[in-house]
Design a protein around this motif. Sequence first.
Motif, mmCIF file in Angstrom:
data_model
loop_
_atom_site.group_PDB
_atom_site.id
_atom_site.type_symbol
_atom_site.label_atom_id
_atom_site.label_comp_id
_atom_site.label_asym_id
_atom_site.label_seq_id
_atom_site.Cartn_x
_atom_site.Cartn_y
_atom_site.Cartn_z
ATOM 1 N N ARG A 80 0.841 -1.198 0.000
ATOM 2 C CA ARG A 80 0.000 0.000 0.000
ATOM 3 C C ARG A 80 0.876 1.249 0.000
ATOM 4 O O ARG A 80 0.985 1.963 0.976
ATOM 5 N N GLU A 81 1.503 1.472 -1.119
ATOM 6 C CA GLU A 81 2.355 2.636 -1.346
ATOM 7 C C GLU A 81 1.941 3.268 -2.664
ATOM 8 O O GLU A 81 1.562 2.554 -3.609
ATOM 9 N N HIS A 133 -7.035 3.898 1.902
ATOM 10 C CA HIS A 133 -7.966 3.428 2.935
ATOM 11 C C HIS A 133 -7.825 1.941 3.249
ATOM 12 O O HIS A 133 -8.636 1.414 4.003
ATOM 13 N N GLY A 134 -6.841 1.272 2.678
ATOM 14 C CA GLY A 134 -6.792 -0.186 2.671
ATOM 15 C C GLY A 134 -6.338 -0.914 3.898
ATOM 16 O O GLY A 134 -6.124 -2.110 3.833
ATOM 17 N N VAL A 160 -10.031 -5.182 -7.172
ATOM 18 C CA VAL A 160 -9.043 -4.636 -6.243
ATOM 19 C C VAL A 160 -9.550 -4.931 -4.841
ATOM 20 O O VAL A 160 -10.658 -4.525 -4.480
ATOM 21 N N THR A 161 -8.743 -5.654 -4.072
ATOM 22 C CA THR A 161 -9.133 -6.109 -2.740
ATOM 23 C C THR A 161 -8.162 -5.555 -1.714
ATOM 24 O O THR A 161 -6.942 -5.651 -1.900
ATOM 25 N N ASP A 162 -8.694 -4.983 -0.639
ATOM 26 C CA ASP A 162 -7.830 -4.501 0.443
ATOM 27 C C ASP A 162 -8.261 -5.117 1.762
ATOM 28 O O ASP A 162 -9.237 -5.857 1.815
ATOM 29 N N SER A 163 -7.533 -4.796 2.806
ATOM 30 C CA SER A 163 -7.838 -5.346 4.132
ATOM 31 C C SER A 163 -8.154 -4.254 5.142
ATOM 32 O O SER A 163 -7.936 -4.414 6.331
ATOM 33 N N GLY A 164 -8.687 -3.146 4.658
ATOM 34 C CA GLY A 164 -8.996 -2.009 5.524
ATOM 35 C C GLY A 164 -10.328 -2.144 6.234
ATOM 36 O O GLY A 164 -10.901 -3.236 6.312
#
Length: 159
Positions: free
Chosen positions: A11-12, A54-55, A82-86
């Motif tokens: 996440r950069e 926001h991830g 697109v998958t995040d863990s936020g």
Amino acid sequence: MSIWWSLHLRREAASVPLARRLLLGTMETAGVDPDISFDLSIALTEACANAVEHGGATSPDGSPGVYRVTAYLDGEKCRIEVTDSGPGFPAARTARPRALRAPLMAPAQPDTQAENGRGLCLIEALADHVHVRNRPGRGAVVSFDKILKWREDALLKAS
């Protein structure tokens, strides 16, 4: 013809153009019309920027967390996830019908975070179908599809 790839990215901010360039290169090689490729690259940029911003929390070692980008070119359609863990999206953002969501060019409000939600509106404008899956406390998945058009000289044109 089917092509798919998946990236796990830190996440950069520097990860966003990497995902965009890979998508554009894949589509150019496959023979996708440049206008369609451009639309999808902008939508991917917005989805990745959301994941970066926001991830989720940093990793235990203090480095930025990760998010995942997956692209599928299958026949006449491209799907990107697109998958995040936020923390996920606010319930109000995902629960409202598409027609009632904030317009793309909503006037800026000086006392609010006027830019929140504009990335998703842009994705909705550029893609044929958008789905936001909210996983409160475990992240979010933004997926979007677009029907592909092919260049006349496409080597991998869908049949």
